[in-house]
Enzyme design. Structure first.
Site, PDB file in Angstrom:
ATOM      1  N   CYS A  31      42.519  53.596  62.537  1.00  0.00           N
ATOM      2  CA  CYS A  31      41.647  53.328  61.305  1.00  0.00           C
ATOM      3  C   CYS A  31      41.783  54.502  60.548  1.00  0.00           C
ATOM      4  O   CYS A  31      42.397  55.490  60.851  1.00  0.00           O
ATOM      5  CB  CYS A  31      40.023  53.109  61.805  1.00  0.00           C
TER       6      CYS A  31
ATOM      7  N   LYS B 190      59.388  42.633  57.751  1.00  0.00           N
ATOM      8  CA  LYS B 190      58.506  43.170  58.938  1.00  0.00           C
ATOM      9  C   LYS B 190      57.899  42.049  59.525  1.00  0.00           C
ATOM     10  O   LYS B 190      57.782  41.695  60.653  1.00  0.00           O
ATOM     11  CB  LYS B 190      57.787  44.291  58.610  1.00  0.00           C
TER      12      LYS B 190
HETATM   13  C1  AGP Z   1      62.548  44.171  65.533  1.00  0.00           C
HETATM   14  O1  AGP Z   1      62.943  45.346  65.448  1.00  0.00           O
HETATM   15  C2  AGP Z   1      62.512  43.181  64.654  1.00  0.00           C
HETATM   16  N1  AGP Z   1      61.731  43.677  63.371  1.00  0.00           N
HETATM   17  C3  AGP Z   1      62.172  41.965  65.052  1.00  0.00           C
HETATM   18  O2  AGP Z   1      62.892  41.158  65.936  1.00  0.00           O
HETATM   19  C4  AGP Z   1      60.705  41.252  65.455  1.00  0.00           C
HETATM   20  O3  AGP Z   1      60.431  41.821  66.664  1.00  0.00           O
HETATM   21  C5  AGP Z   1      60.540  39.981  65.488  1.00  0.00           C
HETATM   22  O4  AGP Z   1      60.696  39.554  64.129  1.00  0.00           O
HETATM   23  C6  AGP Z   1      59.045  39.371  66.106  1.00  0.00           C
HETATM   24  O5  AGP Z   1      57.886  39.737  65.290  1.00  0.00           O
HETATM   25  P1  AGP Z   1      56.663  39.668  65.918  1.00  0.00           P
HETATM   26  O6  AGP Z   1      56.672  40.812  67.279  1.00  0.00           O
HETATM   27  O7  AGP Z   1      55.668  40.274  64.605  1.00  0.00           O
HETATM   28  O8  AGP Z   1      56.190  38.469  66.364  1.00  0.00           O
END
Ligand code: AGP
Length: 602
Positions: free
Chosen positions: A2, A597
């Site tokens: 936080c 992301k």
């Molecule tokens: C990993 O480096 C990626 N950015 C990607 O594979 C990610 O893990 C995947 O999109 C799943 O995301 P989440 O864990 O938010 O569900």
């Protein structure tokens, strides 16, 4: 993670813009709830707070109009208690003349709330920040001075945290650092504190570093530091911060990815504290114990963590756990699952659409839904019967690093618990991670040089290191834009071996129990001119057969846990290798092209 901020000024003034500015700079640390309070010499504390991002809450509650000469602000990344108005910080004490806010986790929060209620205090929320305020109230009401009351409160509060607190009728605020970030800034006509340097840099560059076990009492233009250990006073002068704002946000690292790789040991320690004290852990374990079939369902990096977890469950708990990529769940198991089955859905964001689609099908079939998730308040936390938070704080870089290792650590903890093993064997994991990072970072550069001219390579693993090979390959392709495939080492001879030509790079991740098999695989590649890089514990057989090795320092744990812990650690050299290869090709590892992301689309 936080964010907290506190300020004392010489005269009453409009503090709203300063508070909103600090809130915006801290918002990367948490955006579930926001709150601010100004503390008067007489009368009531002006406390405004709610769930939501800083801009919305500030606008709704007119933060810009807040005035006074003392104020605190908090942004929350929810761990204890849902992201709601009630659980927002800052919190008041029972009679409303103390107000405080924290950053971090107080892991005995549930027990403390029961004690405070039994002692007649008014406990209003489920949030552990409120426990910090009541712990101080407990000793202040017994007649101790504020600093002494804060010192005594540390005996009650277990975990890693920092907090800021103030009292009506005084001219000062108090803050304490006990494992979470805290830095102070001093000007002639104001003193402030914040969870990190960027939160205070635009206000002052005259900064005072604080260390764990220190309480700072601060007033306009002045401060005093007290040791938590013996109450003695500590002399320290402020220094001038030279960092640019961007460099400060990255905590001195060149990229968020590197910062997050280095944060892995800290968040692993926080996770272990939390799991050791979690009430939800038993609920989670009971669901697994009673299940007919257990599935682990996720995408990308989270899936790789789940795959490694499924090996842990087999090895330590004698339980078959079926790993499945979320979008494949419906086609493969959608009509065969039922109320006797349980799914562990793993997601950093808790918002990945592919995962939410699988949950919809699981719910239609009345299957049990459990979550492992970093973002508390996300859809996954709302639809799970029980979820365990990953406690990693905000992961900014697109490549997942610290959330992966905490997913793996949670699954290992669950597998050991289910199998009746002591989880204390994991207590040294944070220091093992630090040692691994230290040792392997010295060994990476020659490998980076070898890979610079290749746009195609393989990473091979076997058993416990097979998921690690998949994860390493995903990291490399994600941020270097090369084709890198992770496969089971024994499958290489069934087809991909034809890719090997003079100098062709193949990376082997070697578990200590699989060395003879890995050596055969290495020789199949080297006798065809391939260039092998082996990652594992120091072993003369690896060093004698591979052209290059990256050695993970030997760990001091009983034999039966060594391979499992090596698998957890051996992703670290692959994260670092991917990071440095990305830089060597001139890319930005934090924000790789074409990727996002959080993938909220099908
Ligand atoms: C990993 O480096 C990626 N950015 C990607 O594979 C990610 O893990 C995947 O999109 C799943 O995301 P989440 O864990 O938010 O569900």
């Amino acid at each position: 993670m936080c964010g907290i901020f506190g300020i004392v000024t010489k005269e009453t003034q409009n503090l709203g813009p300063i508070l909103v500015g600090a809130g915006e700079r801290l918002s990367y640390r948490g955006y579930d709830t926001v709150g601010a309070a100004t503390i008067p010499q007489e009368g009531k504390i002006d406390l405004r707070k709610d769930a939501g991002r800083v801009q919305e809450v500030a606008e709704k509650y007119k933060f810009l109009e807040m005035s006074g000469d003392r104020a605190i602000l908090q942004l929350r990344w929810a761990t204890f208690g849902a992201p709601s108005k009630l659980n927002s910080q800052p919190h008041l004490d029972s009679d409303g003349d103390l107000v405080g806010a924290h950053n971090g986790n107080v892991v005995n929060n549930v027990e403390l709330r029961e004690e405070f209620t039994a002692e007649g205090m008014t406990v209003r929320s489920e949030n552990d920040g409120e426990s910090c305020v009541h712990a101080v109230e407990r000793y202040y009401d017994q007649g101790h001075e504020m600093v002494e009351a804060i010192r005594m409160a540390t005996h009650d509060l277990e975990g890693d945290y920092s907090f800021v607190i103030g009292k009506v009728g005084e001219d000062r605020l108090y803050a304490i650092k006990m494992g979470s970030g805290l830095v102070a800034g001093i000007e002639e006509d104001l003193t402030c504190i914040g969870s990190d340097l960027p939160s205070i840099l635009p206000i002052t560059r005259n900064i005072l570093r604080l260390y764990d076990g220190e309480i700072i009492t601060f007033w306009s233009g002045g401060y005093e530091i007290t040791s938590v250990v013996d109450g003695s006073s500590i002399e320290r002068d402020p220094e001038i911060a030279e960092d640019s704002m961007e460099a400060a946000q990255k905590g001195g690292y060149d990229h968020f990815m590197l910062k997050e790789i280095h944060e892995q040991s800290q968040v692993a320690g926080e996770l272990l504290h939390l799991l050791d004290n979690s009430k939800d852990l038993n609920l989670f374990l009971n669901k697994l114990k009673d299940a007919r079939n257990i599935y682990v369902i996720a995408c990308g990096t989270s899936f790789h963590a789940g795959l490694l977890g499924s090996v842990y469950f087999n090895q330590f708990a004698g339980k078959a756990v079926i790993p499945v990529l979320a979008p494949q769940f419906t086609a493969q198991y959608g009509s065969s699952v039922g109320p006797e089955d349980v799914g562990i859905f793993i997601s950093q964001s808790g918002e990945t659409k592919d995962v939410l689609n699988a949950i919809e099908v699981a719910a239609e079939q009345s299957m049990g839904i459990l979550g492992l998730v970093n973002v508390v308040g996300s859809t996954l936390t709302l639809v799970s019967e029980v979820y365990l938070p990953l406690t990693c704080g905000y992961e900014i870089s697109v490549p997942a690093t610290k959330t992966y290792t905490n997913q793996v650590l949670t699954l290992l903890y669950l597998a050991l618990s289910l199998g009746g093993y002591k989880t204390s064997v994991l207590d040294d994991i944070p220091s093992m991670m630090d040692r691994t990072l230290d040792e392997v970072s010295k060994q990476i550069d020659p490998v980076v040089d070898k890979l610079i001219d290749w746009d195609d390579l393989y990473i091979l693993g076997y058993g416990l290191t097979y998921p690690v090979a998949l994860e390493g390959a995903l990291k490399l392709k994600e941020i270097t834009y090369t084709h890198c495939e992770g496969i089971l080492s024994t499958e290489f001879k069934h087809g991909p071996l034809s890719a090997v030509s003079e100098g062709y790079p193949v990376i082997f991740t070697a578990g200590p129990d699989d060395i003879p098999l890995i050596i055969s695989g290495i020789n199949e590649v080297t006798c065809r001119g391939g260039h092998v890089i082996a990652i594992g514990f120091q072993d003369s057989r690896l060093e004698g057969n591979a052209q290059e090795t990256i050695i993970i320092p030997i760990i001091d744990v009983p034999e039966e846990y060594r391979s499992a812990i090596l698998a957890l650690l051996s992703v670290i050299p692959l994260q670092l290798l991917s990071y440095r290869c990305s830089l060597s090709r001139g890319y930005d590892p934090d924000f790789p092209r074409n990727l996002s992301k959080t993938l909220t689309v099908d």
